[in-house]
Scaffold this motif. Sequence first.
Motif, short mmCIF file in Angstrom:
data_model
loop_
_atom_site.label_atom_id
_atom_site.label_comp_id
_atom_site.label_asym_id
_atom_site.label_seq_id
_atom_site.Cartn_x
_atom_site.Cartn_y
_atom_site.Cartn_z
N LYS A 107 3.66 8.21 18.18
CA LYS A 107 4.98 7.84 18.70
C LYS A 107 5.04 6.36 19.07
CE LYS A 107 5.89 12.50 20.42
NZ LYS A 107 6.20 13.35 21.58
N ARG A 108 4.71 5.52 18.08
CA ARG A 108 4.70 4.07 18.29
C ARG A 108 5.23 3.38 17.05
NH1 ARG A 108 0.68 2.30 15.06
NH2 ARG A 108 -1.18 3.58 14.76
N GLU A 109 5.38 2.06 17.16
CA GLU A 109 5.79 1.28 16.00
C GLU A 109 4.64 1.15 15.01
OE1 GLU A 109 8.73 0.28 15.13
OE2 GLU A 109 9.56 1.14 16.96
N LEU A 110 4.95 0.71 13.81
CA LEU A 110 3.92 0.50 12.80
C LEU A 110 2.92 -0.56 13.24
CD1 LEU A 110 5.93 0.43 9.45
CD2 LEU A 110 4.47 2.26 10.30
N ASP A 111 1.67 -0.36 12.87
CA ASP A 111 0.68 -1.40 13.04
C ASP A 111 1.04 -2.58 12.14
OD1 ASP A 111 -2.26 -2.08 13.94
OD2 ASP A 111 -2.18 -2.50 11.79
N VAL A 112 0.80 -3.80 12.63
CA VAL A 112 1.21 -4.98 11.87
C VAL A 112 0.51 -5.06 10.51
CG1 VAL A 112 -0.51 -6.57 12.83
CG2 VAL A 112 1.71 -7.45 12.05
N GLY A 113 -0.70 -4.48 10.41
CA GLY A 113 -1.38 -4.46 9.12
C GLY A 113 -0.61 -3.66 8.08
N VAL A 114 -0.03 -2.54 8.51
CA VAL A 114 0.77 -1.72 7.60
C VAL A 114 2.06 -2.45 7.24
CG1 VAL A 114 1.96 0.49 7.31
CG2 VAL A 114 -0.20 0.39 8.57
N VAL A 115 2.66 -3.12 8.21
CA VAL A 115 3.87 -3.90 7.96
C VAL A 115 3.60 -4.96 6.89
CG1 VAL A 115 5.49 -5.54 8.99
CG2 VAL A 115 4.85 -3.48 10.24
N ARG A 116 2.48 -5.65 7.02
CA ARG A 116 2.15 -6.69 6.05
C ARG A 116 1.85 -6.10 4.67
NH1 ARG A 116 -2.03 -10.67 9.05
NH2 ARG A 116 -1.93 -11.76 7.04
N VAL B 121 9.68 3.43 -1.56
CA VAL B 121 9.77 2.07 -1.03
C VAL B 121 10.95 1.95 -0.07
CG1 VAL B 121 10.12 -0.36 -1.62
CG2 VAL B 121 8.64 1.07 -3.05
N ARG B 122 12.06 2.59 -0.42
CA ARG B 122 13.22 2.54 0.48
C ARG B 122 12.90 3.20 1.83
NH1 ARG B 122 16.51 4.07 -2.98
NH2 ARG B 122 17.29 2.06 -3.69
N HIS B 123 12.11 4.28 1.79
CA HIS B 123 11.67 4.94 3.02
C HIS B 123 10.81 3.99 3.85
CE1 HIS B 123 10.21 7.95 5.78
NE2 HIS B 123 8.97 7.82 5.34
N TRP B 124 9.90 3.27 3.19
CA TRP B 124 9.07 2.29 3.90
C TRP B 124 9.94 1.19 4.51
CZ3 TRP B 124 5.16 1.49 -0.69
CH2 TRP B 124 4.40 2.66 -0.84
N LEU B 125 10.97 0.78 3.78
CA LEU B 125 11.85 -0.27 4.28
C LEU B 125 12.64 0.20 5.51
CD1 LEU B 125 13.15 -1.81 0.94
CD2 LEU B 125 11.60 -2.87 2.59
N ASP B 126 12.93 1.49 5.58
CA ASP B 126 13.57 2.02 6.80
C ASP B 126 12.67 1.78 8.01
OD1 ASP B 126 15.93 2.94 5.65
OD2 ASP B 126 15.07 4.89 5.14
N TRP B 127 11.40 2.08 7.82
CA TRP B 127 10.42 1.84 8.90
C TRP B 127 10.33 0.35 9.21
CZ3 TRP B 127 7.21 4.78 12.00
CH2 TRP B 127 7.25 6.16 11.80
N LEU B 128 10.32 -0.45 8.15
CA LEU B 128 10.20 -1.90 8.32
C LEU B 128 11.40 -2.44 9.09
CD1 LEU B 128 8.06 -3.94 7.39
CD2 LEU B 128 9.52 -4.47 5.44
N GLY B 129 12.58 -1.93 8.78
CA GLY B 129 13.77 -2.37 9.49
C GLY B 129 13.68 -2.06 10.97
N THR B 130 13.18 -0.88 11.32
CA THR B 130 13.00 -0.52 12.73
C THR B 130 12.00 -1.44 13.40
OG1 THR B 130 13.47 1.80 12.22
CG2 THR B 130 12.35 1.35 14.29
N TYR B 131 10.93 -1.76 12.66
CA TYR B 131 9.92 -2.68 13.20
C TYR B 131 10.54 -4.03 13.51
CZ TYR B 131 5.84 -5.76 13.24
OH TYR B 131 4.91 -6.70 13.59
N PHE B 132 11.34 -4.55 12.58
CA PHE B 132 11.95 -5.86 12.79
C PHE B 132 12.91 -5.84 13.97
CE2 PHE B 132 11.40 -6.95 8.04
CZ PHE B 132 10.17 -7.51 8.30
N VAL B 133 13.67 -4.75 14.10
CA VAL B 133 14.61 -4.65 15.22
C VAL B 133 13.88 -4.71 16.55
CG1 VAL B 133 16.17 -3.08 16.42
CG2 VAL B 133 16.42 -3.43 13.97
#
Length: 255
Positions: A36-45, A92-104
Amino acid sequence: MSELEPRERDTDRLASSAARYEDRIDAGLAAAMREKRELDVGVVRLIARVVGRALGRQSAFAEFARSGEGDFKALSPEYLEIYNDPSTPATVRHWLDWLGTYFVHTAETAAIEPANETRSLRRNTTSVRGIEVVFHAARDLSDADLEAIQRELELLDVDRDRALRAYLSLPDVDAGGAQMMERFHDAYAGEFSTIDEALYGLVELREWEKELEQWTAERGLLSDAASIDLDVIESQTRELYDFGKLEGTIYAFWK
Protein backbone atom coordinates in the motif's frame (compact mmCIF):
# COMPACT_ATOMS: atom_id res chain seq x y z
CA MET A 1 20.67 6.82 -37.99
CA SER A 2 22.85 7.94 -35.09
CA GLU A 3 21.70 6.88 -31.59
CA LEU A 4 21.80 10.55 -30.63
CA GLU A 5 19.50 11.78 -33.40
CA PRO A 6 15.83 12.35 -32.58
CA ARG A 7 13.45 9.77 -33.96
CA GLU A 8 9.72 9.40 -34.44
CA ARG A 9 7.74 7.28 -32.03
CA ASP A 10 8.59 3.61 -32.59
CA THR A 11 5.73 1.32 -31.51
CA ASP A 12 7.75 -1.84 -32.25
CA ARG A 13 10.47 -0.70 -29.86
CA LEU A 14 7.82 0.10 -27.27
CA ALA A 15 6.29 -3.38 -27.51
CA SER A 16 9.62 -5.24 -27.47
CA SER A 17 10.98 -3.19 -24.56
CA ALA A 18 7.74 -3.70 -22.62
CA ALA A 19 7.98 -7.46 -23.12
CA ARG A 20 11.60 -7.45 -21.95
CA TYR A 21 10.88 -5.67 -18.67
CA GLU A 22 7.30 -6.81 -18.02
CA ASP A 23 8.15 -9.27 -15.24
CA ARG A 24 10.27 -6.76 -13.30
CA ILE A 25 7.75 -3.95 -13.63
CA ASP A 26 4.77 -6.12 -12.71
CA ALA A 27 6.67 -7.39 -9.66
CA GLY A 28 7.27 -3.78 -8.60
CA LEU A 29 3.57 -2.95 -9.06
CA ALA A 30 2.56 -6.01 -7.05
CA ALA A 31 4.91 -5.01 -4.21
CA ALA A 32 3.47 -1.48 -4.17
CA MET A 33 -0.10 -2.82 -4.00
CA ARG A 34 0.79 -5.37 -1.34
CA GLU A 35 2.52 -2.77 0.85
CA LYS A 36 0.00 0.00 0.00
CA ARG A 37 2.64 2.49 -1.11
CA GLU A 38 3.82 4.35 -4.18
CA LEU A 39 6.07 2.71 -6.75
CA ASP A 40 9.74 2.37 -5.96
CA VAL A 41 11.72 4.90 -7.99
CA GLY A 42 13.65 2.06 -9.64
CA VAL A 43 10.41 0.70 -11.10
CA VAL A 44 9.39 4.21 -12.19
CA ARG A 45 12.68 4.61 -14.04
CA LEU A 46 12.20 1.20 -15.65
CA ILE A 47 8.78 2.24 -16.99
CA ALA A 48 10.41 5.46 -18.20
CA ARG A 49 13.03 3.39 -20.00
CA VAL A 50 10.31 1.46 -21.85
CA VAL A 51 8.63 4.70 -22.94
CA GLY A 52 11.98 6.28 -23.74
CA ARG A 53 12.79 3.44 -26.14
CA ALA A 54 9.78 4.46 -28.23
CA LEU A 55 10.51 8.20 -28.11
CA GLY A 56 14.30 8.16 -28.52
CA ARG A 57 17.35 9.03 -26.43
CA GLN A 58 16.67 12.76 -26.55
CA SER A 59 13.21 12.43 -25.03
CA ALA A 60 12.44 13.61 -21.50
CA PHE A 61 11.46 10.06 -20.56
CA ALA A 62 14.79 8.65 -21.75
CA GLU A 63 16.64 11.29 -19.70
CA PHE A 64 14.56 10.51 -16.62
CA ALA A 65 15.31 6.78 -17.05
CA ARG A 66 19.04 7.52 -17.20
CA SER A 67 19.35 10.05 -14.39
CA GLY A 68 16.23 9.95 -12.23
CA GLU A 69 15.79 13.66 -12.92
CA GLY A 70 13.33 15.36 -15.20
CA ASP A 71 11.03 18.30 -15.65
CA PHE A 72 7.41 17.31 -15.12
CA LYS A 73 6.24 19.85 -17.71
CA ALA A 74 8.47 18.14 -20.27
CA LEU A 75 7.35 14.65 -19.25
CA SER A 76 3.63 15.40 -19.39
CA PRO A 77 3.29 15.87 -23.20
CA GLU A 78 5.26 12.68 -23.85
CA TYR A 79 3.17 10.84 -21.26
CA LEU A 80 -0.06 11.92 -22.98
CA GLU A 81 1.37 11.18 -26.44
CA ILE A 82 2.05 7.55 -25.53
CA TYR A 83 -1.04 7.11 -23.36
CA ASN A 84 -3.43 8.38 -26.02
CA ASP A 85 -1.85 6.48 -28.90
CA PRO A 86 -4.25 3.65 -29.91
CA SER A 87 -1.27 1.43 -30.75
CA THR A 88 0.12 1.57 -27.19
CA PRO A 89 -0.23 -1.88 -25.58
CA ALA A 90 -2.77 -2.12 -22.76
CA THR A 91 -0.02 -3.28 -20.42
CA VAL A 92 1.99 -0.11 -21.01
CA ARG A 93 -1.10 2.05 -20.56
CA HIS A 94 -1.70 0.31 -17.21
CA TRP A 95 1.89 1.11 -16.18
CA LEU A 96 1.35 4.72 -17.22
CA ASP A 97 -1.68 4.90 -14.92
CA TRP A 98 0.64 4.00 -12.05
CA LEU A 99 3.24 6.44 -13.33
CA GLY A 100 0.68 9.24 -13.44
CA THR A 101 -0.23 8.59 -9.80
CA TYR A 102 3.45 8.61 -8.90
CA PHE A 103 3.96 11.98 -10.59
CA VAL A 104 0.91 13.46 -8.88
CA HIS A 105 2.18 12.43 -5.45
CA THR A 106 5.90 13.05 -5.87
CA ALA A 107 6.19 15.76 -8.51
CA GLU A 108 3.80 18.43 -7.27
CA THR A 109 6.54 20.94 -7.99
CA ALA A 110 7.88 21.11 -11.53
CA ALA A 111 11.05 19.15 -10.81
CA ILE A 112 11.51 15.52 -9.94
CA GLU A 113 14.24 15.09 -7.37
CA PRO A 114 17.17 12.70 -7.98
CA ALA A 115 16.60 9.21 -6.65
CA ASN A 116 19.73 9.06 -4.50
CA GLU A 117 20.28 11.05 -1.35
CA THR A 118 23.66 11.85 0.16
CA ARG A 119 24.10 10.04 3.45
CA SER A 120 26.98 9.83 5.88
CA LEU A 121 27.50 6.10 6.41
CA ARG A 122 30.34 4.22 8.02
CA ARG A 123 31.71 0.90 6.78
CA ASN A 124 31.51 -1.97 9.27
CA THR A 125 32.41 -5.64 9.21
CA THR A 126 31.01 -8.49 11.24
CA SER A 127 31.03 -12.28 11.15
CA VAL A 128 27.85 -14.32 10.84
CA ARG A 129 28.44 -18.01 11.46
CA GLY A 130 31.99 -17.69 10.17
CA ILE A 131 31.13 -15.63 7.07
CA GLU A 132 32.42 -12.06 6.86
CA VAL A 133 29.69 -9.51 6.22
CA VAL A 134 30.41 -5.90 5.21
CA PHE A 135 27.65 -3.39 5.88
CA HIS A 136 27.22 0.37 6.21
CA ALA A 137 25.34 2.26 8.87
CA ALA A 138 24.97 5.82 10.15
CA ARG A 139 28.14 7.16 11.72
CA ASP A 140 26.38 8.32 14.88
CA LEU A 141 25.00 4.90 15.86
CA SER A 142 25.96 3.58 19.27
CA ASP A 143 27.66 0.23 19.84
CA ALA A 144 24.30 -1.10 21.02
CA ASP A 145 22.66 0.00 17.75
CA LEU A 146 25.37 -1.74 15.71
CA GLU A 147 24.96 -4.90 17.74
CA ALA A 148 21.21 -4.80 17.04
CA ILE A 149 21.94 -4.60 13.30
CA GLN A 150 24.31 -7.54 13.57
CA ARG A 151 21.65 -9.61 15.37
CA GLU A 152 19.16 -8.71 12.63
CA LEU A 153 21.62 -9.85 9.95
CA GLU A 154 21.96 -13.19 11.74
CA LEU A 155 18.16 -13.60 11.79
CA LEU A 156 18.10 -12.87 8.04
CA ASP A 157 20.61 -15.70 7.44
CA VAL A 158 22.78 -13.28 5.55
CA ASP A 159 25.60 -15.83 5.60
CA ARG A 160 23.55 -17.97 3.18
CA ASP A 161 22.51 -15.15 0.85
CA ARG A 162 25.37 -13.85 -1.30
CA ALA A 163 23.16 -11.37 -3.17
CA LEU A 164 22.10 -9.79 0.12
CA ARG A 165 25.73 -9.60 1.30
CA ALA A 166 26.69 -7.92 -1.99
CA TYR A 167 23.84 -5.42 -1.52
CA LEU A 168 24.88 -4.64 2.04
CA SER A 169 28.44 -3.98 0.88
CA LEU A 170 27.32 -1.08 -1.34
CA PRO A 171 28.51 2.19 0.24
CA ASP A 172 25.13 3.95 0.04
CA VAL A 173 23.02 1.12 1.53
CA ASP A 174 22.06 1.79 5.13
CA ALA A 175 21.77 -1.56 6.91
CA GLY A 176 20.01 0.18 9.78
CA GLY A 177 17.46 1.94 7.59
CA ALA A 178 13.75 1.19 7.50
CA GLN A 179 12.45 -1.72 5.37
CA MET A 180 15.92 -2.88 4.45
CA MET A 181 14.77 -6.22 3.01
CA GLU A 182 12.04 -4.53 0.96
CA ARG A 183 14.65 -2.15 -0.44
CA PHE A 184 16.89 -5.10 -1.26
CA HIS A 185 14.16 -6.97 -3.15
CA ASP A 186 13.12 -3.81 -5.01
CA ALA A 187 16.70 -3.06 -6.03
CA TYR A 188 17.87 -6.56 -7.00
CA ALA A 189 18.30 -6.84 -10.78
CA GLY A 190 20.22 -10.09 -11.26
CA GLU A 191 23.54 -11.89 -10.96
CA PHE A 192 26.17 -12.35 -13.64
CA SER A 193 29.54 -14.01 -14.17
CA THR A 194 31.19 -11.03 -15.90
CA ILE A 195 30.48 -7.35 -16.44
CA ASP A 196 29.91 -8.01 -20.17
CA GLU A 197 27.28 -10.61 -19.29
CA ALA A 198 25.69 -8.04 -16.98
CA LEU A 199 25.55 -5.46 -19.78
CA TYR A 200 23.86 -7.90 -22.14
CA GLY A 201 21.42 -8.87 -19.42
CA LEU A 202 20.50 -5.38 -18.28
CA VAL A 203 20.35 -3.30 -21.47
CA GLU A 204 19.26 -3.96 -25.06
CA LEU A 205 22.77 -4.63 -26.38
CA ARG A 206 21.79 -7.47 -28.70
CA GLU A 207 19.03 -5.36 -30.23
CA TRP A 208 21.47 -2.48 -30.70
CA GLU A 209 23.98 -4.81 -32.36
CA LYS A 210 21.32 -6.03 -34.79
CA GLU A 211 20.38 -2.43 -35.61
CA LEU A 212 24.03 -1.54 -36.16
CA GLU A 213 24.47 -4.59 -38.37
CA GLN A 214 21.48 -3.50 -40.45
CA TRP A 215 22.79 0.08 -40.59
CA THR A 216 26.19 -1.02 -41.98
CA ALA A 217 24.60 -3.48 -44.42
CA GLU A 218 22.26 -0.80 -45.82
CA ARG A 219 25.28 1.38 -46.55
CA GLY A 220 27.38 -1.39 -48.08
CA LEU A 221 29.91 -1.30 -45.26
CA LEU A 222 31.81 -4.22 -43.78
CA SER A 223 30.23 -5.58 -40.61
CA ASP A 224 33.20 -4.43 -38.52
CA ALA A 225 33.17 -0.88 -39.92
CA ALA A 226 31.27 0.29 -36.85
CA SER A 227 30.97 -1.19 -33.40
CA ILE A 228 29.43 -0.45 -30.02
CA ASP A 229 31.87 0.85 -27.40
CA LEU A 230 31.20 -1.40 -24.39
CA ASP A 231 33.13 0.96 -22.11
CA VAL A 232 30.65 3.73 -22.92
CA ILE A 233 27.71 1.34 -22.44
CA GLU A 234 29.13 0.23 -19.09
CA SER A 235 29.54 3.84 -17.97
CA GLN A 236 25.93 4.63 -18.87
CA THR A 237 24.66 1.42 -17.26
CA ARG A 238 26.41 2.33 -14.02
CA GLU A 239 24.25 5.47 -13.94
CA LEU A 240 21.25 3.17 -13.47
CA TYR A 241 22.72 0.26 -11.52
CA ASP A 242 25.13 -0.39 -8.68
CA PHE A 243 27.32 -3.48 -9.00
CA GLY A 244 28.58 -5.54 -6.10
CA LYS A 245 31.09 -8.35 -6.59
CA LEU A 246 31.24 -11.26 -4.19
CA GLU A 247 33.06 -14.57 -4.55
CA GLY A 248 33.52 -14.07 -8.29
CA THR A 249 29.87 -13.22 -9.00
CA ILE A 250 28.63 -9.76 -10.01
CA TYR A 251 25.30 -8.64 -8.54
CA ALA A 252 23.35 -5.74 -10.06
CA PHE A 253 21.02 -3.46 -8.13
CA TRP A 254 18.84 -0.55 -9.22
CA LYS A 255 20.08 2.73 -7.79
